[in-house]
Design a protein around this motif. Structure first.
Motif, PDB file in Angstrom:
ATOM      1  N   ARG A 152       3.524   3.508 -28.750  1.00  0.00           N
ATOM      2  CA  ARG A 152       2.626   2.417 -28.745  1.00  0.00           C
ATOM      3  C   ARG A 152       2.900   1.526 -27.496  1.00  0.00           C
ATOM      4  N   ASN A 153       4.175   1.089 -27.340  1.00  0.00           N
ATOM      5  CA  ASN A 153       4.340   0.346 -26.082  1.00  0.00           C
ATOM      6  C   ASN A 153       3.745   0.900 -24.661  1.00  0.00           C
ATOM      7  N   LEU A 154       4.143   2.116 -24.537  1.00  0.00           N
ATOM      8  CA  LEU A 154       3.982   2.767 -23.507  1.00  0.00           C
ATOM      9  C   LEU A 154       2.011   3.151 -23.568  1.00  0.00           C
ATOM     10  N   LEU A 155       1.552   3.212 -24.610  1.00  0.00           N
ATOM     11  CA  LEU A 155       0.161   3.500 -24.792  1.00  0.00           C
ATOM     12  C   LEU A 155      -0.315   2.179 -23.998  1.00  0.00           C
ATOM     13  N   LEU A 156      -0.081   1.123 -24.631  1.00  0.00           N
ATOM     14  CA  LEU A 156      -0.523  -0.300 -24.271  1.00  0.00           C
ATOM     15  C   LEU A 156      -0.119  -0.636 -22.714  1.00  0.00           C
ATOM     16  N   ALA A 157       0.921  -0.256 -22.233  1.00  0.00           N
ATOM     17  CA  ALA A 157       1.215  -0.344 -20.850  1.00  0.00           C
ATOM     18  C   ALA A 157       0.190   0.524 -19.782  1.00  0.00           C
ATOM     19  N   LEU A 158       0.187   1.847 -20.390  1.00  0.00           N
ATOM     20  CA  LEU A 158      -0.835   2.689 -19.762  1.00  0.00           C
ATOM     21  C   LEU A 158      -2.199   2.070 -19.511  1.00  0.00           C
TER      22      LEU A 158
ATOM     23  N   ARG B  57       5.488   9.676 -18.913  1.00  0.00           N
ATOM     24  CA  ARG B  57       6.584   9.014 -20.198  1.00  0.00           C
ATOM     25  C   ARG B  57       6.020   9.220 -21.435  1.00  0.00           C
ATOM     26  N   LEU B  58       4.732   8.496 -21.714  1.00  0.00           N
ATOM     27  CA  LEU B  58       4.352   8.857 -22.913  1.00  0.00           C
ATOM     28  C   LEU B  58       4.276  10.123 -23.495  1.00  0.00           C
ATOM     29  N   ALA B  59       3.973  10.938 -22.808  1.00  0.00           N
ATOM     30  CA  ALA B  59       3.882  12.473 -23.119  1.00  0.00           C
ATOM     31  C   ALA B  59       5.271  12.993 -23.578  1.00  0.00           C
ATOM     32  N   ASP B  60       6.236  12.342 -22.540  1.00  0.00           N
ATOM     33  CA  ASP B  60       7.898  12.886 -22.722  1.00  0.00           C
ATOM     34  C   ASP B  60       7.995  12.151 -24.228  1.00  0.00           C
TER      35      ASP B  60
END
Length: 124
Positions: free
Chosen positions: A44-50, A95-98
């Protein structure tokens, strides 16, 4: 992630063609780990940053109208800014995929194959 990560990645590779998604993934994981950021890198956090980074990328083009291929009318500073924002998007996506346990490179190749079947050359 920001410009210091971009500089570290640039220093380790001379051209973008030589950089693999796996190399980027590993460097990002190490980057986050040594800074204690792994605890914050949930999907969630990575998606929002993306999404935020895609917004910053969009702002670069927002009022420019159509842009010529190769950006011939852009200053070197404008191109550098674009490069940084594109890099931020790529870094968060990798990073999100990982973090989700996905192989983004293989998924992208599979998607190209699916698209080739969906949109055959004869249909162009």
């Amino acid at each position: 992630m920001g410009s210091s990560m971009n500089e570290e990645l640039k220093a380790s590779s001379s051209t973008w063609e030589c950089v693999s998604l796996s190399e980027i993934k590993d460097k990002l994981a190490e980057f986050a780990e040594v800074r204690g950021w792994t605890q914050y890198h949930c999907p969630r956090n990575l998606l929002l940053a993306l999404v935020g980074e895609v917004g910053e990328l969009s702002e670069i083009f927002q009022w420019r109208g159509e842009v010529a291929k190769g950006l011939p009318d852009w200053s070197s500073d404008d191109k550098e800014h674009l490069e940084e924002e594109l890099s931020d998007v790529l870094l968060y996506l990798v990073r999100l995929a990982d973090v989700c346990g996905l192989d983004l490179g293989q998924a992208a190749l599979a998607k190209i194959t699916k698209n080739a079947m969906k949109y055959p050359v004869s249909a162009s």
